[in-house]
Motif scaffolding. Structure first.
Motif: not given
Length: 407
Positions: A320-326, A342-353, A356-357
């Motif tokens: 997911v991190t590598a694809l995000g580099l696009l 704010w990083w913590i809040a954003a990271r929680l939103l990435w957990l479902p992604v 899925a991966a």
């Protein structure tokens, strides 16, 4: 949606009815929670950033020390070793009663551990070679490989302890605990060499492993001993952190002079004792919860793929991190430095992604873990497949039998 719920309900009922009556479902629940703790912990405290031009690792624990209690929740390896010692000791005793040679028993158990490892190593060997040939920075490739391979250390320790089960199953936990205390005293109190700390990799995890073996012999039938483990372990951990100079975080923090986990310290082992006590106290509530077919089905199916989930969760996060580099900018919670709430809040939103991966990885590689688990008493080619009546394949009875074989 209603049709999916109906299918899941039928599947859960079949798994529940196909599970042997003597199955200790609380053990499976503890194993599932331990694996989930490790996965979520890594996803929350590991950050890949692009601050230096390539991918580097850091942790929110290094920038936000007040997050240390997060490591108390998600550092669950002691529970995994507790369950592992319990299951291995019980399984070896049963195999010996049935006349199964030690070599056959240990070979079967270790093959379940290392069969899925081969797939991870093969894929990442090819991926690393491809990245280097494609011009990727060696430091970036080294960072990615470290994230993938570093969790495998515990499998080596677990394999050694499993193989040594006939020797250590009746060992009192006080002995390896004394070794850990002696090593730390020498290392921190008398200026001993740093390498001596690695003795605790075996001694530290042997403590919960031998507790699990004692559990298999009925040593924790009551609640008093478990409560003493919880209270004593928690008090000892607090004392070591507050007055002994040990870090508050129970996982490694980049840049910290001391890590409680690499190698394990007395504080980490004391914390593990508290975790084991809590796990043993939760057996009753977990047993009652696992009587609900839907709850049990989730735990049973996860146990079938526990190694796959553990081995591929870092790969899922990195993909997911590598694809995000696009993306034209660094994505918050994915590539940015974890130095704010704010990083913590954003990271929680990435957990479902990430989940899925991981699901994609599970679908691709779960067969390496489940290969060679025929239904008990039947050939894999002749095991019947029934229909649920709602269009879903009726594989649940076999799944339940595979869960039993896995333990």
């Amino acid at each position: 949606m209603s049709e999916l719920r109906s299918r899941w309900s039928v599947l859960a009922d079949r798994i529940d009815s196909g599970t042997p009556a003597d199955r200790d479902r609380a053990v499976d629940a503890l194993r599932a929670f331990a694996i989930l703790g490790v996965v979520l912990g890594h996803w929350l405290v590991t950050a890949l950033t692009t601050a230096d031009g390539g991918l580097g690792t850091t942790s929110p624990l290094a920038h936000l020390p007040w997050l240390a209690p997060v490591s108390w929740v998600f550092q669950t390896l002691a529970v995994f070793f507790l369950v592992g010692g319990h299951v291995a000791a019980r399984g070896h005793a049963s195999a010996r009663e049935r006349g199964v040679p030690y070599g056959v028993w240990v070979g079967q158990r270790l093959s379940r551990l290392f069969r899925p490892v081969a797939a991870v190593l093969a894929l990442w060997a090819v991926a690393a070679a491809g990245m280097l040939l494609g011009g990727a920075e060696p430091d970036t490739v080294r960072t990615l490989l470290k994230l993938v391979l570093s969790p495998l250390w515990f499998l080596l320790v677990f394999a050694v302890l499993t193989a040594a089960t006939p020797l250590v199953a009746r060992l009192a936990p006080q002995w390896p605990l004394a070794v850990v205390a002696g090593v730390d005293l020498w290392r921190f109190g008398f200026g001993g060499p740093e390498w001596i700390g690695w003795v605790n990799v075996a001694a530290g995890w042997l403590v919960p492993y031998t507790l699990g073996a004692a559990w298999s012999r009925g040593r924790f039938a009551g609640r008093t001993a478990a409560a003493l483990l919880l209270g004593g372990g928690a008090a000892a951990t607090a004392g070591l952190v507050l007055w002994g100079g040990y870090p508050a975080s129970m996982v490694g923090v980049p840049g910290a002079p001391i890590s409680n986990l690499n190698p394990p310290t007395l504080a980490a082992v004391a914390f593990g004792l508290a975790q084991c006590g809590l796990a043993l106290l939760l057996r009753g509530p977990l047993e009652r919860a696992m009587r609900r077919p839907r709850a049990w089905a989730k735990v049973a199916l996860m146990n079938l793929s526990a190694m796959t989930i553990f081995l591929w969760h870092q790969t899922a996060m990195m993909a997911v991190t590598a694809l995000g580099l696009l993306a034209p900018v660094d994505l918050p919670g994915l590539h940015t430095v974890p130095d704010s709430p704010w990083w913590i809040a954003a990271r929680l939103l990435w957990l479902p992604v990430f989940a899925a991966a991981l699901g994609v990885c599970w679908a691709a590689f779960r067969t390496y873990e489940q290969a060679g688990r025929p239904e008990r008493g039947k050939s894999p080619r002749t095991a019947p497949r029934t229909s649920t009546g709602s269009g879903a394949p009726g594989r649940a009875p076999r799944a339940a039998e595979e869960v039993t074989a896995h333990a």
